[in-house]
Design an enzyme around this catalytic site. Structure first.
Site, PDB file in Angstrom:
ATOM      1  N   ARG A 113     -12.373   7.025  -2.325  1.00 32.76           N
ATOM      2  CA  ARG A 113     -11.782   6.387  -1.152  1.00 32.76           C
ATOM      3  C   ARG A 113     -12.843   6.090  -0.095  1.00 32.76           C
ATOM      4  NH1 ARG A 113      -5.729   7.545   0.779  1.00 32.76           N
ATOM      5  NH2 ARG A 113      -5.386   5.383   1.342  1.00 32.76           N
ATOM      6  N   HIS A 128      -1.086   4.265   0.035  1.00 34.31           N
ATOM      7  CA  HIS A 128      -0.521   5.152   1.038  1.00 34.31           C
ATOM      8  C   HIS A 128      -1.655   6.033   1.545  1.00 34.31           C
ATOM      9  CE1 HIS A 128       1.952   8.457   2.623  1.00 34.31           C
ATOM     10  NE2 HIS A 128       2.934   7.566   2.692  1.00 34.31           N
ATOM     11  N   TYR A 129      -1.496   6.636   2.700  1.00 37.08           N
ATOM     12  CA  TYR A 129      -2.573   7.481   3.219  1.00 37.08           C
ATOM     13  C   TYR A 129      -2.719   8.795   2.458  1.00 37.08           C
ATOM     14  CZ  TYR A 129       1.069  10.116   5.701  1.00 37.08           C
ATOM     15  OH  TYR A 129       2.178  10.871   6.006  1.00 37.08           O
ATOM     16  N   ARG A 130      -1.730   9.156   1.656  1.00 36.48           N
ATOM     17  CA  ARG A 130      -1.801  10.415   0.913  1.00 36.48           C
ATOM     18  C   ARG A 130      -2.647  10.288  -0.343  1.00 36.48           C
ATOM     19  NH1 ARG A 130       4.299  11.830   2.134  1.00 36.48           N
ATOM     20  NH2 ARG A 130       3.927  13.035   4.026  1.00 36.48           N
ATOM     21  N   TYR A 131      -3.028  11.449  -0.857  1.00 34.72           N
ATOM     22  CA  TYR A 131      -3.857  11.556  -2.063  1.00 34.72           C
ATOM     23  C   TYR A 131      -3.091  12.331  -3.124  1.00 34.72           C
ATOM     24  CZ  TYR A 131      -7.920  10.649   0.972  1.00 34.72           C
ATOM     25  OH  TYR A 131      -8.822  10.103   1.845  1.00 34.72           O
TER      26      TYR A 131
END
EC number: 3.1.15.-
Length: 181
Positions: A113, A128-131
């Site tokens: 990222r 999305h901002y999540r991993y």
């Protein structure tokens, strides 16, 4: 095929090194799974052209690994730069997952990222901002149930699509043997 917000986007990059301020992306691959980790489609695997000068900055490990896999020659022969690779990847992903819905999925995905943020920002914000980082489960298993690690072996080809397939398989392994559902 229709875009589904529950589908997961898996990505892997091969880079000339680990520092996005100095190093560059030399390969990108993506695939999409459903929520149950069934592979729905594999995106393009793209060798991203970099100059001979950029490739000369690689350390010994990267030179050895990416030469042995044939990636260095594919990078030199490629006509696709960062932007073209980014657009081709986005074109594929838009068929399967709406923007902003899938976490970025893979192994040690925070590193990838960082490079996307620097060199492929439109692709980076598509996630999305999540991993969903498989290496998190590996680290937990190492501490809480280390014997589980012996049941899954990666080939470690350091070829982007191979690495993604292994990440999906590794998460499926942890789901079956480590996570109590």
């Amino acid at each position: 095929m229709s875009a589904n917000e529950n589908n997961l986007i898996w990505i892997d990059l091969e880079m000339t090194g680990l520092d996005p301020e100095r190093d560059r992306i030399i390969e990108i691959a993506t695939l999409v799974t459903d929520a149950n980790l069934n592979i729905l489609a594999e995106g393009p695997t793209i060798a991203v052209h970099q100059s001979d000068e950029q490739l000369a900055l690689m350390d010994d490990w990267n030179v050895r690994t990416h030469t042995a896999s044939g990636l260095v020659e594919r990078v030199k022969a490629s006509t696709m730069g960062d932007r073209e690779a980014e657009l081709a990847t986005l074109e594929f992903l838009k068929q399967w997952v709406p923007a902003g819905k899938s976490p970025i999925c893979g192994n040690s995905i925070g590193q990838d990222r960082r490079f996307l943020f620097k060199y492929m920002p439109e692709l980076e914000v598509y996630f999305h901002y999540r991993y969903l980082d498989v290496s998190t489960l590996k680290e937990l298993a190492r501490r809480w149930k280390p014997e589980i690690l012996d049941g899954f072996t990666k080939q470690g080809t350091h070829q982007a699509m191979d690495d993604i397939r292994e990440s999906v398989a590794e998460l499926a392994y942890y789901r079956e043997h480590f996570i109590k559902l």
